[in-house]
Scaffold this motif. Structure first.
Motif, PDB file in Angstrom:
ATOM      1  N   PRO A  22      99.257  26.167  82.092  1.00  0.00           N
ATOM      2  CA  PRO A  22      98.077  26.808  82.255  1.00  0.00           C
ATOM      3  C   PRO A  22      97.942  28.026  81.312  1.00  0.00           C
ATOM      4  O   PRO A  22      98.580  28.694  80.734  1.00  0.00           O
ATOM      5  N   PHE A  57      85.869  31.846  85.483  1.00  0.00           N
ATOM      6  CA  PHE A  57      86.947  31.149  85.791  1.00  0.00           C
ATOM      7  C   PHE A  57      88.236  31.755  85.760  1.00  0.00           C
ATOM      8  O   PHE A  57      88.475  32.710  85.727  1.00  0.00           O
ATOM      9  N   ARG A  58      89.224  30.358  86.179  1.00  0.00           N
ATOM     10  CA  ARG A  58      90.501  30.881  86.769  1.00  0.00           C
ATOM     11  C   ARG A  58      91.458  30.282  85.890  1.00  0.00           C
ATOM     12  O   ARG A  58      91.582  28.967  85.775  1.00  0.00           O
ATOM     13  N   PRO A  59      92.131  31.012  84.969  1.00  0.00           N
ATOM     14  CA  PRO A  59      92.937  30.473  83.894  1.00  0.00           C
ATOM     15  C   PRO A  59      94.147  30.071  84.271  1.00  0.00           C
ATOM     16  O   PRO A  59      94.744  29.104  83.764  1.00  0.00           O
ATOM     17  N   THR A  61      94.265  27.699  86.675  1.00  0.00           N
ATOM     18  CA  THR A  61      94.149  26.260  86.855  1.00  0.00           C
ATOM     19  C   THR A  61      93.441  25.727  85.925  1.00  0.00           C
ATOM     20  O   THR A  61      93.118  24.510  85.864  1.00  0.00           O
ATOM     21  N   THR A  62      93.332  26.387  84.656  1.00  0.00           N
ATOM     22  CA  THR A  62      92.757  25.813  83.549  1.00  0.00           C
ATOM     23  C   THR A  62      93.929  25.478  82.362  1.00  0.00           C
ATOM     24  O   THR A  62      94.611  26.340  81.973  1.00  0.00           O
ATOM     25  N   SER A  63      94.117  24.266  82.010  1.00  0.00           N
ATOM     26  CA  SER A  63      95.225  24.148  80.897  1.00  0.00           C
ATOM     27  C   SER A  63      94.777  24.457  79.462  1.00  0.00           C
ATOM     28  O   SER A  63      93.586  24.854  79.248  1.00  0.00           O
ATOM     29  N   ASP A  66      92.306  22.234  77.828  1.00  0.00           N
ATOM     30  CA  ASP A  66      91.099  22.360  78.514  1.00  0.00           C
ATOM     31  C   ASP A  66      90.412  23.408  77.947  1.00  0.00           C
ATOM     32  O   ASP A  66      89.069  23.577  77.948  1.00  0.00           O
ATOM     33  N   ALA A  67      91.199  24.514  77.566  1.00  0.00           N
ATOM     34  CA  ALA A  67      90.350  25.762  76.872  1.00  0.00           C
ATOM     35  C   ALA A  67      89.958  25.768  75.584  1.00  0.00           C
ATOM     36  O   ALA A  67      89.238  26.617  75.136  1.00  0.00           O
TER      37      ALA A  67
END
Length: 156
Positions: A22, A57-59, A61-63, A66-67
């Motif tokens: 994450p 956005f919510r880090p 739930t973001t890999s 993906d970032a």
């Protein structure tokens, strides 16, 4: 493991982490940016909310994979002096009680005001509906959002 190059708060950083880590852990543990808080880990509370390419956005739930390629801003990147209009409004309105959720509330508000410079109560409620404040400072948050909109427009 992989090396991921991230643009965070206007600077480039490299982190060596598994692709599915994450982003929140990279921000907090690898980059030392503790403004985004861990609250739930599933994107439901908003404590970690940051901005990527102008959108909230919510880090959690973001890999990190993906970032890559996004322009990420955490609360630390708003203003070195803490004088961003939203931060000023939060202080003026004495919003924070425990303060845990406030970075996420502030970052969501920054994204809201970028899209709606003069938000209605409905706009505010919709934007912030998934940001949980366990202390219940919602009324002060709404007043602060409206005050931040005025400050951002240069009004007194």
């Amino acid at each position: 493991m992989g090396t991921h190059r991230l643009r965070v708060n206007g600077s480039w950083h490299e982190v060596d982490l598994p692709d599915d880590t994450p982003l929140l852990w990279a921000l907090r543990e690898d980059l030392g940016l503790t403004g985004p808080k861990y609250g739930c880990g599933v994107g439901a509370c908003g404590a970690c909310t940051s901005i990527v390419d102008g959108s909230a956005f919510r880090p959690c739930t973001t890999s990190v994979a993906d970032a890559v390629g996004g322009d990420i801003t955490t609360i630390e990147g708003l203003s070195r002096r803490g004088d961003h209009p939203v931060q000023r409004a939060w202080v003026e309105q004495d919003v924070a009680q425990c303060g845990y959720c406030q970075p996420g509330q502030i970052m969501t508000t920054v994204a809201l005001l970028a899209e709606h410079p003069d938000p209605s109560d409905e706009d505010i409620d919709e934007a912030l509906r998934d940001n949980v404040c366990r202390c219940g400072t919602y009324a002060r948050i709404r007043v602060a959002v409206k005050r931040a909109a005025c400050l951002a427009r240069g009004e007194r």
